[in-house]
Write a protein that holds these residues in place. Structure first.
Motif, PDB file in Angstrom:
ATOM      1  N   ASN A  12      -6.013   1.688  -4.432  1.00  0.00           N
ATOM      2  CA  ASN A  12      -7.177   1.956  -3.611  1.00  0.00           C
ATOM      3  C   ASN A  12      -8.024   0.677  -3.515  1.00  0.00           C
ATOM      4  OD1 ASN A  12      -9.643   2.811  -2.609  1.00  0.00           O
ATOM      5  ND2 ASN A  12      -9.727   4.632  -3.905  1.00  0.00           N
ATOM      6  N   PRO A  13      -8.213   0.132  -2.322  1.00  0.00           N
ATOM      7  CA  PRO A  13      -9.017  -1.091  -2.190  1.00  0.00           C
ATOM      8  C   PRO A  13     -10.469  -0.872  -2.604  1.00  0.00           C
ATOM      9  CG  PRO A  13      -8.410  -0.228  -0.027  1.00  0.00           C
ATOM     10  CD  PRO A  13      -7.686   0.593  -1.037  1.00  0.00           C
ATOM     11  N   ASN A  14     -10.969   0.354  -2.491  1.00  0.00           N
ATOM     12  CA  ASN A  14     -12.335   0.652  -2.941  1.00  0.00           C
ATOM     13  C   ASN A  14     -12.460   0.445  -4.447  1.00  0.00           C
ATOM     14  OD1 ASN A  14     -12.839   1.381  -0.315  1.00  0.00           O
ATOM     15  ND2 ASN A  14     -12.903   3.576  -0.722  1.00  0.00           N
ATOM     16  N   LEU A  15     -11.406   0.812  -5.176  1.00  0.00           N
ATOM     17  CA  LEU A  15     -11.407   0.666  -6.627  1.00  0.00           C
ATOM     18  C   LEU A  15     -11.406  -0.817  -7.022  1.00  0.00           C
ATOM     19  CD1 LEU A  15     -11.345   2.285  -9.257  1.00  0.00           C
ATOM     20  CD2 LEU A  15      -8.863   2.201  -9.157  1.00  0.00           C
ATOM     21  N   GLY A  62      -9.926   5.790   4.210  1.00  0.00           N
ATOM     22  CA  GLY A  62     -10.007   7.059   3.493  1.00  0.00           C
ATOM     23  C   GLY A  62     -10.456   6.804   2.064  1.00  0.00           C
ATOM     24  N   SER A  63     -11.152   7.756   1.469  1.00  0.00           N
ATOM     25  CA  SER A  63     -11.679   7.552   0.131  1.00  0.00           C
ATOM     26  C   SER A  63     -11.059   8.554  -0.833  1.00  0.00           C
ATOM     27  CB  SER A  63     -13.197   7.716   0.154  1.00  0.00           C
ATOM     28  OG  SER A  63     -13.706   7.587  -1.143  1.00  0.00           O
ATOM     29  N   GLU A  64     -10.474   8.040  -1.912  1.00  0.00           N
ATOM     30  CA  GLU A  64      -9.936   8.895  -2.956  1.00  0.00           C
ATOM     31  C   GLU A  64     -11.053   9.188  -3.948  1.00  0.00           C
ATOM     32  OE1 GLU A  64      -6.562   7.009  -4.748  1.00  0.00           O
ATOM     33  OE2 GLU A  64      -5.823   6.318  -2.812  1.00  0.00           O
ATOM     34  N   PRO A  65     -11.053  10.371  -4.577  1.00  0.00           N
ATOM     35  CA  PRO A  65     -12.099  10.659  -5.570  1.00  0.00           C
ATOM     36  C   PRO A  65     -11.950   9.763  -6.797  1.00  0.00           C
ATOM     37  CG  PRO A  65     -10.476  12.431  -5.494  1.00  0.00           C
ATOM     38  CD  PRO A  65     -10.138  11.482  -4.381  1.00  0.00           C
ATOM     39  N   PHE A  66     -13.064   9.402  -7.409  1.00  0.00           N
ATOM     40  CA  PHE A  66     -13.072   8.544  -8.593  1.00  0.00           C
ATOM     41  C   PHE A  66     -13.969   9.178  -9.633  1.00  0.00           C
ATOM     42  CE2 PHE A  66     -15.096   5.040 -10.985  1.00  0.00           C
ATOM     43  CZ  PHE A  66     -13.968   4.549 -11.617  1.00  0.00           C
ATOM     44  N   VAL A  67     -13.444   9.345 -10.862  1.00  0.00           N
ATOM     45  CA  VAL A  67     -14.215  10.013 -11.911  1.00  0.00           C
ATOM     46  C   VAL A  67     -14.536   9.128 -13.101  1.00  0.00           C
ATOM     47  CG1 VAL A  67     -13.434  12.340 -11.324  1.00  0.00           C
ATOM     48  CG2 VAL A  67     -12.107  10.963 -12.920  1.00  0.00           C
TER      49      VAL A  67
END
Length: 184
Positions: A12-15, A62-67
């Protein structure tokens, strides 16, 4: 053959972006002498991830959930070369010899005075440092020590007490800020 770097894998590039921001934030906190706990790092990671995901939402990503799970934080600590360091604070000292002699001395005073268990009181104070910062922090492995920081002394003080027979308890006394006496 799959690449071994985080950027080389199909992650995930957001991560990836969030971890870069988080590393910069950790370095900034260290420069400001602000210790950070694992829970604080995880919360900041969630906040940064949400901000990055919102920013990229407009770009069609798109955004994957991150916890910020334990597994993620442990892998991040390795990737960012972080280690946990005990912060040095004020050293506490006690007179151990006097503490060992005191029980027999007190027993002698009680016996010589003819006091009963109803007349002997034990009173102690305890404090709650409600603005206390963590005593440990995370820094990169290249850094040997964390800069010193001033420990907040703001606290609530409670005075507790009862007699030795246990049938009479003193009312709690709460002190927030003690008054300062002016020099004469």
């Amino acid at each position: 053959m799959a690449a071994t770097t985080r950027e080389g894998k199909h992650h995930n590039p957001n991560l990836v972006e969030m971890e870069k921001l988080l590393t910069a934030w950790l370095e900034d906190q260290n420069q400001r002498n602000v210790p950070v706990s694992l829970g604080v790092i995880q919360e900041k990671a969630r906040q940064l991830y949400e901000a990055v995901a919102q920013k990229k939402k407009g770009e069609g990503s798109g955004s994957e959930p991150f916890v910020a799970s334990r597994g993620w934080i442990n892998r991040f600590r390795v990737r960012a070369s972080l280690h946990n360091l005990k912060l040095q604070g004020e050293a506490a000292s006690a007179d151990k010899e006097a503490a060992q002699e005191f029980p027999s001395c007190l027993a002698g005073i009680i016996k010589d005075g003819g006091y009963t268990a109803d007349q002997v009181f034990n009173v102690d104070k305890t404090g709650l440092f409600w603005k206390r910062v963590p005593s440990r922090t995370y820094i990169s492995k290249e850094e040997e020590t964390a800069p010193g920081h001033k420990v907040s002394k703001e606290r609530l003080t409670l005075l507790l007490g009862s007699n030795a027979s246990g049938d009479f308890k003193l009312k709690l006394l709460l002190v927030y800020l003690a008054g300062k006496s002016k020099g004469t």
